[in-house]
Design a protein around this motif. Structure first.
Motif, PDB file in Angstrom:
ATOM      1  N   ALA A 305     -83.520 -20.337   3.803  1.00 24.15           N
ATOM      2  CA  ALA A 305     -83.300 -21.589   3.067  1.00 24.15           C
ATOM      3  C   ALA A 305     -82.622 -22.626   3.961  1.00 24.15           C
ATOM      4  O   ALA A 305     -81.525 -23.111   3.681  1.00 24.15           O
ATOM      5  N   GLY A 306     -83.316 -22.936   5.066  1.00 22.57           N
ATOM      6  CA  GLY A 306     -82.885 -24.053   5.905  1.00 22.57           C
ATOM      7  C   GLY A 306     -81.647 -23.814   6.728  1.00 22.57           C
ATOM      8  O   GLY A 306     -80.998 -24.762   7.151  1.00 22.57           O
ATOM      9  N   ILE A 307     -81.286 -22.528   6.977  1.00 24.72           N
ATOM     10  CA  ILE A 307     -80.014 -22.346   7.679  1.00 24.72           C
ATOM     11  C   ILE A 307     -80.165 -21.944   9.136  1.00 24.72           C
ATOM     12  O   ILE A 307     -79.264 -22.161   9.929  1.00 24.72           O
ATOM     13  N   ARG A 308     -81.280 -21.294   9.521  1.00 25.56           N
ATOM     14  CA  ARG A 308     -81.452 -20.904  10.930  1.00 25.56           C
ATOM     15  C   ARG A 308     -82.849 -21.306  11.368  1.00 25.56           C
ATOM     16  O   ARG A 308     -83.788 -21.245  10.580  1.00 25.56           O
ATOM     17  N   GLU A 309     -82.976 -21.667  12.639  1.00 24.57           N
ATOM     18  CA  GLU A 309     -84.308 -21.986  13.155  1.00 24.57           C
ATOM     19  C   GLU A 309     -85.187 -20.749  13.071  1.00 24.57           C
ATOM     20  O   GLU A 309     -84.737 -19.628  13.250  1.00 24.57           O
ATOM     21  N   ASN A 310     -86.449 -21.018  12.812  1.00 25.54           N
ATOM     22  CA  ASN A 310     -87.394 -19.911  12.660  1.00 25.54           C
ATOM     23  C   ASN A 310     -87.910 -19.492  14.027  1.00 25.54           C
ATOM     24  O   ASN A 310     -88.860 -20.071  14.550  1.00 25.54           O
ATOM     25  N   ASN A 311     -87.249 -18.498  14.630  1.00 19.54           N
ATOM     26  CA  ASN A 311     -87.728 -17.972  15.907  1.00 19.54           C
ATOM     27  C   ASN A 311     -87.450 -16.479  15.974  1.00 19.54           C
ATOM     28  O   ASN A 311     -86.812 -15.916  15.078  1.00 19.54           O
ATOM     29  N   GLN A 312     -87.917 -15.883  17.031  1.00 19.16           N
ATOM     30  CA  GLN A 312     -87.859 -14.430  17.113  1.00 19.16           C
ATOM     31  C   GLN A 312     -86.431 -13.867  17.032  1.00 19.16           C
ATOM     32  O   GLN A 312     -86.173 -12.996  16.194  1.00 19.16           O
ATOM     33  N   PRO A 313     -85.513 -14.362  17.872  1.00 17.32           N
ATOM     34  CA  PRO A 313     -84.151 -13.794  17.784  1.00 17.32           C
ATOM     35  C   PRO A 313     -83.510 -13.985  16.413  1.00 17.32           C
ATOM     36  O   PRO A 313     -82.817 -13.075  15.917  1.00 17.32           O
ATOM     37  N   ASN A 314     -83.751 -15.132  15.787  1.00 15.21           N
ATOM     38  CA  ASN A 314     -83.136 -15.352  14.479  1.00 15.21           C
ATOM     39  C   ASN A 314     -83.747 -14.455  13.411  1.00 15.21           C
ATOM     40  O   ASN A 314     -83.056 -13.968  12.519  1.00 15.21           O
ATOM     41  N   LEU A 315     -85.071 -14.245  13.508  1.00 13.52           N
ATOM     42  CA  LEU A 315     -85.711 -13.331  12.553  1.00 13.52           C
ATOM     43  C   LEU A 315     -85.159 -11.930  12.732  1.00 13.52           C
ATOM     44  O   LEU A 315     -84.894 -11.216  11.752  1.00 13.52           O
ATOM     45  N   ARG A 316     -84.982 -11.554  13.988  1.00 15.41           N
ATOM     46  CA  ARG A 316     -84.440 -10.216  14.261  1.00 15.41           C
ATOM     47  C   ARG A 316     -83.031 -10.083  13.683  1.00 15.41           C
ATOM     48  O   ARG A 316     -82.713  -9.100  13.009  1.00 15.41           O
ATOM     49  N   ALA A 317     -82.216 -11.119  13.930  1.00 11.25           N
ATOM     50  CA  ALA A 317     -80.844 -11.079  13.406  1.00 11.25           C
ATOM     51  C   ALA A 317     -80.858 -10.990  11.881  1.00 11.25           C
ATOM     52  O   ALA A 317     -80.098 -10.232  11.261  1.00 11.25           O
ATOM     53  N   ASN A 323     -76.700  -9.858   5.858  1.00 13.15           N
ATOM     54  CA  ASN A 323     -75.420 -10.243   5.260  1.00 13.15           C
ATOM     55  C   ASN A 323     -74.553 -11.064   6.203  1.00 13.15           C
ATOM     56  O   ASN A 323     -73.741 -11.879   5.761  1.00 13.15           O
ATOM     57  N   SER A 324     -74.740 -10.874   7.514  1.00 10.76           N
ATOM     58  CA  SER A 324     -73.925 -11.664   8.428  1.00 10.76           C
ATOM     59  C   SER A 324     -74.510 -13.062   8.574  1.00 10.76           C
ATOM     60  O   SER A 324     -73.800 -14.009   8.892  1.00 10.76           O
ATOM     61  N   VAL A 325     -75.820 -13.205   8.337  1.00 13.19           N
ATOM     62  CA  VAL A 325     -76.440 -14.524   8.414  1.00 13.19           C
ATOM     63  C   VAL A 325     -76.176 -15.308   7.137  1.00 13.19           C
ATOM     64  O   VAL A 325     -75.849 -16.498   7.158  1.00 13.19           O
ATOM     65  N   LYS A 326     -76.316 -14.632   6.017  1.00 13.83           N
ATOM     66  CA  LYS A 326     -76.178 -15.293   4.723  1.00 13.83           C
ATOM     67  C   LYS A 326     -75.477 -14.319   3.783  1.00 13.83           C
ATOM     68  O   LYS A 326     -76.123 -13.534   3.086  1.00 13.83           O
ATOM     69  N   PRO A 327     -74.148 -14.386   3.758  1.00 12.19           N
ATOM     70  CA  PRO A 327     -73.383 -13.358   3.028  1.00 12.19           C
ATOM     71  C   PRO A 327     -73.807 -13.242   1.565  1.00 12.19           C
ATOM     72  O   PRO A 327     -73.987 -14.239   0.879  1.00 12.19           O
ATOM     73  N   GLY A 328     -73.981 -12.006   1.130  1.00 12.56           N
ATOM     74  CA  GLY A 328     -74.251 -11.756  -0.278  1.00 12.56           C
ATOM     75  C   GLY A 328     -75.648 -12.118  -0.732  1.00 12.56           C
ATOM     76  O   GLY A 328     -75.918 -12.159  -1.931  1.00 12.56           O
TER      77      GLY A 328
ATOM     78  N   ASN B  60     -68.908 -24.578  10.461  1.00 15.16           N
ATOM     79  CA  ASN B  60     -69.253 -23.162  10.657  1.00 15.16           C
ATOM     80  C   ASN B  60     -68.041 -22.268  10.844  1.00 15.16           C
ATOM     81  O   ASN B  60     -68.073 -21.311  11.607  1.00 15.16           O
ATOM     82  N   ASN B  61     -66.965 -22.586  10.146  1.00 15.92           N
ATOM     83  CA  ASN B  61     -65.749 -21.786  10.263  1.00 15.92           C
ATOM     84  C   ASN B  61     -65.903 -20.496   9.469  1.00 15.92           C
ATOM     85  O   ASN B  61     -66.625 -20.449   8.478  1.00 15.92           O
ATOM     86  N   ASP B  62     -65.239 -19.434   9.935  1.00 15.62           N
ATOM     87  CA  ASP B  62     -65.315 -18.202   9.135  1.00 15.62           C
ATOM     88  C   ASP B  62     -63.929 -17.632   8.860  1.00 15.62           C
ATOM     89  O   ASP B  62     -63.723 -16.433   8.850  1.00 15.62           O
ATOM     90  N   LEU B  63     -63.000 -18.535   8.611  1.00 11.50           N
ATOM     91  CA  LEU B  63     -61.643 -18.111   8.249  1.00 11.50           C
ATOM     92  C   LEU B  63     -61.647 -17.320   6.943  1.00 11.50           C
ATOM     93  O   LEU B  63     -60.983 -16.289   6.830  1.00 11.50           O
TER      94      LEU B  63
END
Lengths: 361, 621
Positions: A305-317, A323-328, B60-63
């Motif tokens: 939803a518009g938060i990371r560029e659409n590329n290979q490393p980001n898809l992998r992440a 959860n680390s990219v978009k918590p919950g 982009n803070n993560d406090l």
């Protein structure tokens, strides 16, 4: 004499202070509330946003006038009537009917100046000038956007995409807004003020983009955990480009040929259980509607939803640890591959899935 | 009262120390309890705000995690409104109303104690959520369906519901008490149109409270039934419309805004005349505009819902009613300025805060008028522009006025002056910090930054203003710290104040500082709107001489004795609420709930059969 002059100087100083504040604010407008900022409401690029901006300027003018007048008088009073040692009690004035009636009526006049254009603009923007124009259904989900277009080949069918909305430039576009879970609010600051997406309470709005551009939008009504990461893009392009895009979107997904991508599809439609929530047109298995439609995901510039560029490393992440990219996010909380250690994705599975997703052009 | 089913302990006579505070029914002590608790909650809410400003100071803070951030803004809003500003207003109602109207206490002293203890129970309940599985996280206006079981399975929302219900009981009890007190217990000669404006605003606020709280109570009960017993008032899947919650909440919520601001306006209407040595300009208009604001506050709630899709007709109507409410508000500002005109303005700390209030309330009022234009508001709704607006009204407005009131009446409450140097430092730190924190938020909102987002991208162009805003918050925090230091220092060894340090105009300045338990040795007779001023300047004998002994009378003054029952019934409510929260899943919790409610019931029963005074303590004060 000297005393009066000093008072006068003090007063002028105070007025200059207020005026400079206002001027500073105005300069601030130009420099910091910069139109080139991606969500600035000062760069109105369509008739709806423009009418709202014009109204804003009008009201701001009235407010600034009132502010400068009243605060100047206030400061004058504070400086002029300060107590000095030895001052006697001031005259005990209890009121002045004429003055009080005056300053009751004056605000009414100022407010009428504001009220009239307000009401006309409300009605102007309420109904689409072209009800028959292209209509897009927008559905809000926690925390992504579903866009449903009339299918170019079949009037009874819909074409579903996500998080990136395309519109033809210079044309009225009607939008139906609904939500499948909580309340969201659809907002593209440069094109139009927001309208809420309320479950069981469908709303409509209309927009028109003056010039081809990518306009940023964002959910404006708090909708839970990662409300901040519910963003989207509106691509306004020429009618020809738009038709081309729509035609391409209507095609089923390419069948992967690269071996890794083929393996990825097997996981997608098999043990990965991606199919349960995602649709890929052309696949008979991947018909899920809980998550974004991925038929042509590679054409979208961003993921999540518009938060990371659409590329290979980001898809992998994203696939490794959503959860680390978009918590919950719902994929992380609900999908078996992230909850059941027995089913979790291996490094090689993720490579294959990325390859498959990259093939969905 | 012939026989009682249960043996009751006798009424406490002259308890001292902590026990004295726990059983007190003295409106002054209760006022101080309210004030101290509200100040502590204000610091708590401030701490929550500082966390948020720290998180947003850079992109982009993560406090903090998004979930914690959501809890922070929900708790910040709820705490500041229900646990800081409202009870701080109640502190002034309690301490001042009897003094201003020439009474010896409120109409129902034990109910007054009950109000405080119940408020404290609500405050404990809400704040404890941080330590019991997570605070509520759906925003202070808790929009459905985000508060539903489906989207919010934890207990955070339950804490929110139950503590607001408890706080509602406290507010309702207090409001009834003050209405009865103000209507019935005024000194002879104090007609309604001779009442001090603070008392007037308290009366209007109390009426707003008793009319507004039932609405939120009903909404909260429905939500509670949804969550505890599976009803469908706000479940869209079963056909419910989430707009219902918004209507119910804002029909309460908008009068609530005036519940927060009218007492502030009352304080300013007391401070400005005293520090200009002039009577309030246009007293009848000040009263009337307050009444009109209170009345019109019921006609504007949907301006919180301009983007919900109520249609152009509803939006236009609510836009115009909202603009109209600016008229009585403007009149108040002009009348304060009229009071200052040709006055003898003394810029002591209370007056500085009062002028600061007027200045910032003008900004907040004008941004409010900007919001009232529904069409243009579509761009500002739910952005930082709104956050700026509410803080100019509630911080620049309510909090500045309450601070002014504290500096003004502190000498009356403690007998000591607050330190003037620290006071000025406090004012300027808060004034600069407040403007530095909240003014940039206008720009952020217009620049497209939605409220309630825990993070943003550096490319959005919001970095500078957010950094500035967070810096301002540090100044603000420093200012509040200076305030706290000043309060503690001055209470211990401030300069002796005497009965009338400011050359006051109203009755409270005619009695010693701090006032004796019985307030007035002789109940004064009022001949004037500013009775004490009239006595001092014109020799109209209205009130007994300040500090006068009242000699022979003193020991025959009838005062209510302390009581255990208000405290106990509030404790029962607290226990009952904790039990109720887990009652649907645990039998133990259910029995705790039953025990809690029983304690409250027994206490109320015992309370109503309590003798007015113990026979042997009957003629003591």
């Amino acid at each position: 004499m000297l005393k009066t002059n000093r008072r006068l100087l003090r007063y002028l100083g105070a007025v200059a202070f207020v005026l400079s504040l206002v001027l500073l604010g105005a300069c601030g407008d130009a420099a910091i509330v910069a139109p080139d900022h991606p969500q600035s409401t000062f760069d109105a690029s369509g008739p709806v946003a423009r009418s709202q901006l014009a109204l804003f300027y009008w009201i701001f003018g009235a407010a600034a006038f009132v502010f400068v007048t009243v605060v100047s008088v206030l400061l004058f009073i504070v400086f002029r009537f300060r107590r000095r040692p030895g001052d006697a009690d001031p005259p005990q004035i209890h009121g002045n009917r004429r003055l009080e009636i005056g300053w009751t009526i004056l605000p009414v006049v100022v407010l009428a100046v504001v009220a009239f254009p307000t009401v006309t603009t409300i009605f102007d923007n309420a109904n689409s000038p072209e009800p028959g124009a292209l209509t897009i259904d927008v559905v809000g989900h926690q925390w992504w956007w579903e866009f449903r277009y009339p299918h170019p080949d079949d009037a009874n069918d819909v074409l579903v995409t996500a998080n990136e909305m395309h519109i033809p430039v210079g044309e009225v576009v009607n939008i139906n807004l609904e939500s499948k879970d909580v309340i969201h609010s659809f907002w593209i600051p440069k094109l139009a003020g927001k309208v809420d997406m309320v479950p069981n309470n469908p709303n409509t709005m209309w927009i028109e983009a003056d010039k081809p551009d990518v306009y940023l939008g964002q959910c404006a009504e708090f909708c839970g955990n990662v409300h901040a990461l519910m963003r989207f893009r509106v691509v306004a392009e020429s009618r020809a480009d738009f038709d081309r895009w729509l035609g391409a979107e209507a095609e089923p997904a390419d069948v992967p040929v690269e071996p890794l991508a083929v393996e990825g599809r097997a996981i997608f439609e098999g043990d990965g259980e991606c199919w349960a929530c995602h649709t890929v047109e052309g696949s008979s298995k991947a018909r899920g509607t809980k998550g974004p439609n991925l038929t042509h995901v590679t054409r979208r510039s961003h993921i999540g939803a518009g938060i990371r560029e659409n590329n290979q490393p980001n898809l992998r992440a994203w696939l490794t640890d959503p959860n680390s990219v978009k918590p919950g996010n719902v994929m992380f909380t609900d999908a078996a591959v992230y909850n059941d250690p027995q089913k979790s994705l291996k490094e090689s599975d993720i490579s294959a899935l990325v390859a498959y997703l990259r093939s969905l052009d | 009262m012939t026989t009682l089913a249960i043996p009751l302990p006798s009424r406490p006579v002259h308890p001292s120390g902590v026990w004295g505070w726990l059983t007190t029914v003295d409106h002054k002590r209760i006022g101080i309890l309210y004030g101290v608790t509200a100040f502590i909650m204000f610091m708590t809410g401030g701490l929550e705000a500082l966390y948020m400003r720290a998180q947003l100071s850079v992109p982009n803070n993560d406090l903090v995690s998004p979930d914690v951030f959501n809890q922070l803004f929900t708790m910040h809003g709820t705490t500041m409104i229900f646990l800081a500003i409202m009870p701080m207003g109640a502190a002034f109602f309690n301490y001042l109303i009897p003094l201003q109207i020439g009474a010896r206490d409120v109409a129902f002293p034990r109910l007054n104690a009950f109000s405080y203890w119940t408020f404290l129970a609500g405050a404990i309940m809400l704040t404890s959520s941080w330590f019991l599985g997570g605070a509520p996280n759906a925003g202070w206006f808790g929009y459905s369906p985000l508060t539903g079981e489906a989207y919010n399975p934890g207990h955070g929302i339950d804490f929110w519901i139950l503590s607001l219900q408890i706080l509602g009981i406290a507010s309702l009890a207090a409001a009834f008490n003050f209405i009865v007190t103000i209507v019935n217990m005024r000194a002879p000669g104090m007609s309604l149109m001779r009442m001090p404006l603070f008392t007037w605003m308290t009366l209007i606020t109390s009426f707003l409270l008793i009319l507004a709280f039932p609405v939120i109570t009903v909404a909260l009960i429905e939500l509670m039934f949804d969550r505890f017993f599976g009803t469908n008032f706000f479940v869209p899947g079963a056909g419910a419309s989430p707009v219902l919650w918004q209507h119910l909440f804002w029909i309460f919520g908008h009068p609530e805004v005036y519940i927060l601001i009218l007492p502030a306006m009352g304080i300013i209407s007391e401070v400005v005349p005293t520090f200009t040595r002039k009577p309030i300009f246009g007293y009848p208009v000040m009263v009337l505009s307050g009444v009109i604001i209170g009345f019109m506050g019921w006609m504007v709630w949907s301006h919180h819902m301009f983007t919900v899709g109520l249609g152009p007709v509803a939006n236009s109507v609510f836009a115009i009613t909202t603009m109209a409410i600016a008229v009585p508000t403007g009149v108040k500002i002009f009348n304060w300025m009229g009071t200052m005109w040709k006055g003898s303005i003394d810029l002591r700390t209370p007056m500085l805060f009062a002028i600061g209030f007027i200045f910032m309330f003008i900004i907040g009022g004008l941004s409010g008028v900007m919001h009232s234009s529904a069409a243009s508001d579509a761009q500002q709704q739910d952005t930082y522009f709104v956050v700026a607006h509410i803080h100019y009204v509630l911080f620049g407005g309510s909090i500045m006025a309450l601070a002014s009131g504290i500096y003004y009446w502190f000498p009356k409450m403690t007998g000591r002056m607050m330190n003037e140097g620290l006071g000025k430092l406090n004012f300027w730190l808060v004034f600069i910090g407040m403007n530095m924190t909240f003014f940039p938020m206008h720009f952020l909102g217009l620049d497209g930054m939605p409220r309630r987002i825990y993070t943003y991208d550096p490319e959005m162009g919001w970095n500078t203003w957010n950094a500035l805003s967070s810096t301002g918050a540090a100044f603000l925090a420093l200012g509040v710290l200076v305030f706290a230091v000043n309060l503690v220092r001055s209470a211990r060894n401030g300069e002796e104040a005497g009965a009338d340090p400011w050359d006051g105009r109203t009755l409270e300045w005619s009695i010693p500082s701090p006032p004796p338990e019985y307030n007035f040795a002789q109940i004064p007779t009022v001949h004037d709107r500013d009775p004490f001023w009239a006595q001092k300047r014109e020799g109209v004998r209205a009130v007994p001489v300040a500090g006068g002994s009242g000699g022979d009378d003193e020991h025959s003054i009838h005062l209510p004795q302390p009581s255990y029952w208000p405290l106990l019934s509030s404790v029962g409510l607290l226990i009952g609420a904790y039990g109720l929260m887990y009652a649907t899943s645990s039998l133990v919790a259910l029995s705790v709930a039953v025990i809690g409610v029983s304690i409250t019931m027994v206490s109320i029963y015992a309370w109503s059969f309590e003798p007015v005074n113990e026979p042997d303590g009957a003629s003591e004060h």
